[in-house]
Design a protein around this motif. Structure first.
Motif, mmCIF file in Angstrom:
data_model
loop_
_atom_site.group_PDB
_atom_site.id
_atom_site.type_symbol
_atom_site.label_atom_id
_atom_site.label_comp_id
_atom_site.label_asym_id
_atom_site.label_seq_id
_atom_site.Cartn_x
_atom_site.Cartn_y
_atom_site.Cartn_z
ATOM 1 N N PRO A 92 17.602 12.180 36.332
ATOM 2 C CA PRO A 92 17.862 13.387 37.129
ATOM 3 C C PRO A 92 18.921 13.165 38.201
ATOM 4 N N GLU A 93 19.052 11.927 38.689
ATOM 5 C CA GLU A 93 20.033 11.615 39.740
ATOM 6 C C GLU A 93 21.465 11.701 39.237
ATOM 7 N N MET A 94 21.643 11.687 37.916
ATOM 8 C CA MET A 94 22.992 11.599 37.358
ATOM 9 C C MET A 94 23.679 12.960 37.419
ATOM 10 N N LYS A 95 24.743 13.008 38.220
ATOM 11 C CA LYS A 95 25.497 14.267 38.314
ATOM 12 C C LYS A 95 26.683 14.184 37.368
ATOM 13 N N ALA A 96 26.753 15.134 36.478
ATOM 14 C CA ALA A 96 27.890 15.186 35.561
ATOM 15 C C ALA A 96 28.357 16.629 35.559
ATOM 16 N N TYR A 97 29.458 16.925 34.880
ATOM 17 C CA TYR A 97 29.976 18.273 35.096
ATOM 18 C C TYR A 97 29.128 19.368 34.471
ATOM 19 N N THR A 98 28.223 19.037 33.527
ATOM 20 C CA THR A 98 27.289 20.075 33.057
ATOM 21 C C THR A 98 26.080 20.183 33.984
ATOM 22 N N THR A 99 25.905 19.202 34.859
ATOM 23 C CA THR A 99 24.760 19.200 35.790
ATOM 24 C C THR A 99 25.262 18.752 37.164
ATOM 25 N N PRO A 100 26.062 19.583 37.848
ATOM 26 C CA PRO A 100 26.688 19.135 39.103
ATOM 27 C C PRO A 100 25.692 18.832 40.222
ATOM 28 N N TYR A 101 24.451 19.357 40.108
ATOM 29 C CA TYR A 101 23.432 19.066 41.133
ATOM 30 C C TYR A 101 22.419 18.046 40.637
ATOM 31 N N GLY A 102 22.732 17.348 39.563
ATOM 32 C CA GLY A 102 21.763 16.452 38.942
ATOM 33 C C GLY A 102 21.015 17.212 37.857
ATOM 34 N N GLY A 103 20.066 16.523 37.215
ATOM 35 C CA GLY A 103 19.413 17.140 36.058
ATOM 36 C C GLY A 103 18.034 17.670 36.376
ATOM 37 N N PRO A 104 17.629 18.763 35.703
ATOM 38 C CA PRO A 104 16.295 19.298 35.916
ATOM 39 C C PRO A 104 15.245 18.700 34.984
ATOM 40 N N GLU A 105 15.643 17.725 34.146
ATOM 41 C CA GLU A 105 14.723 17.220 33.107
ATOM 42 C C GLU A 105 14.365 15.761 33.349
ATOM 43 N N GLU A 106 13.211 15.362 32.819
ATOM 44 C CA GLU A 106 12.870 13.940 32.791
ATOM 45 C C GLU A 106 13.588 13.301 31.598
#
Ligand SMILES: Cc1ncc(C[n+]2csc(CCOP(=O)(O)OP(=O)(O)O)c2C)c(N)n1
Ligand SMILES: [Mg+2]
Length: 292
Positions: free
Chosen positions: A145-159
């Protein structure tokens, strides 16, 4: 057939390098894994003319180009299915699948359980960088979840999923894990996978300095803990307990599980023999026909 049936040759790791230049980014963990594959092939003495490396699509899926072997660069996520067919008709060859977390667990996720439960006699090396590298950084099923990438600029909502737990529960007969910063350990585990008869799964964490800014080599160094010396590799419960650590901030490094179970091709041969052979589908005959 597993590598035991393949001619033994005495080649150096460099002899397994193809002439195709390796084109990954500087600092990519995939280099370490590729070097480990060269070492494992050399140590196991695999004849390159009896080896097929099969991949889907991704940076990691380019690895077969860099290996002196037969190769199939197939559709995204379909390498395992192609490898199953190849193994059934060419049991005289060693078969490796090389690919990434996106290829194996996103688009290819439907195939993974079946490789394990069928105990297809192949060695699957999964380059787990927690991202889609080739397409420049989308979130993958192993992203934290900590990984910010351009599809998830705020981090990830998934485990993130736990590949080891998944493989163990679906019935893989050889399950191991390491990270790209330890090519010696990776080589030993890949060699073990090649020498195992049945479905071997080796999960190797790989840093992607271009797109995954959280799973650095230092992160993996802190994360990985060697499998305890007294771990019984035939104990599924103990292997599952170790695998669960990956969801609890620590990740086991080493061989978690190894048992013998009939492979898909062995079971098919028993059935074919029971009906007195089949003119169109005799595994022994197919193998013989292909031999010079
Ligand atoms: C059918 C299809 N869908 C999507 C793509 C785009 N695509 C290419 S590689 C890739 C993901 C690769 O990620 P991974 O398997 O983790 O490999 P890495 O590049 O990280 O080593 C995607 C989505 C494609 N090539 N084909
Ligand atoms: Mg990836």
């Amino acid at each position: 057939m597993s590598i035991m049936a393949v001619n033994k040759v005495d080649l150096k790791p460099k002899d397994y390098k193809s002439e195709v230049p390796v084109v990954w980014c500087p600092g990519c963990g995939h280099y370490g894994i590729l070097n480990a594959i060269y070492r494992a092939l050399s140590e196991a003495g695999v004849d390159p003319s009896q080896l097929i490396c099969i991949s889907g699509i991704g940076c990691s899926s380019r690895s077969p180009y860099f290996i002196n072997s037969y190769k199939m660069h197939t559709l995204h996520g379909r390498a395992g299915a192609v490898a199953t067919g190849a193994q059934l008709v060419r049991r005289d060859l060693a078969i490796m699948v090389l690919g990434g977390d996106g290829d194996g667990f996103s688009i290819g996720g439907g195939h993974m359980p079946h490789l394990a439960r069928k105990n297809v006699d192949i060695t699957y090396v999964l380059f787990d960088n927690g991202i889609y590298g080739l397409t420049k950084g989308q979130y993958s099923p192993t992203s934290r979840p900590e990984m910010k990438a351009y599809t998830t600029p705020y981090g990830g909502p998934e485990e993130p999923m736990n590949p080891l737990l998944y493989m163990l529960t679906y019935g893989a007969t050889y399950v191991a894990q390491a990270f790209a910063g330890k090519p010696g350990i990776c080589a030993e585990l890949i060699r073990g996978g090649l020498e195992h008869r049945g479905f071997s799964y080796i999960n190797i964490y790989s840093q992607c300095p271009s797109f995954n800014k959280v799973d650095t080599i230092d992160h993996y160094r802190d994360l990985m803990e060697s499998v305890p010396r007294d771990h019984d590799v035939t104990d599924l419960g103990a292997a599952i307990t170790l695998a669960r650590q990956s969801s609890e901030g620590k990740a086991p490094m080493g061989l978690l599980y190894k048992v013998e179970r009939p492979t898909l091709d062995q079971r098919m041969q028993v059935m074919i023999d029971q009906v007195g052979g089949h003119p169109d589908y005799d595994l022994n005959q197919i193998v013989d026909l292909n031999r010079p």
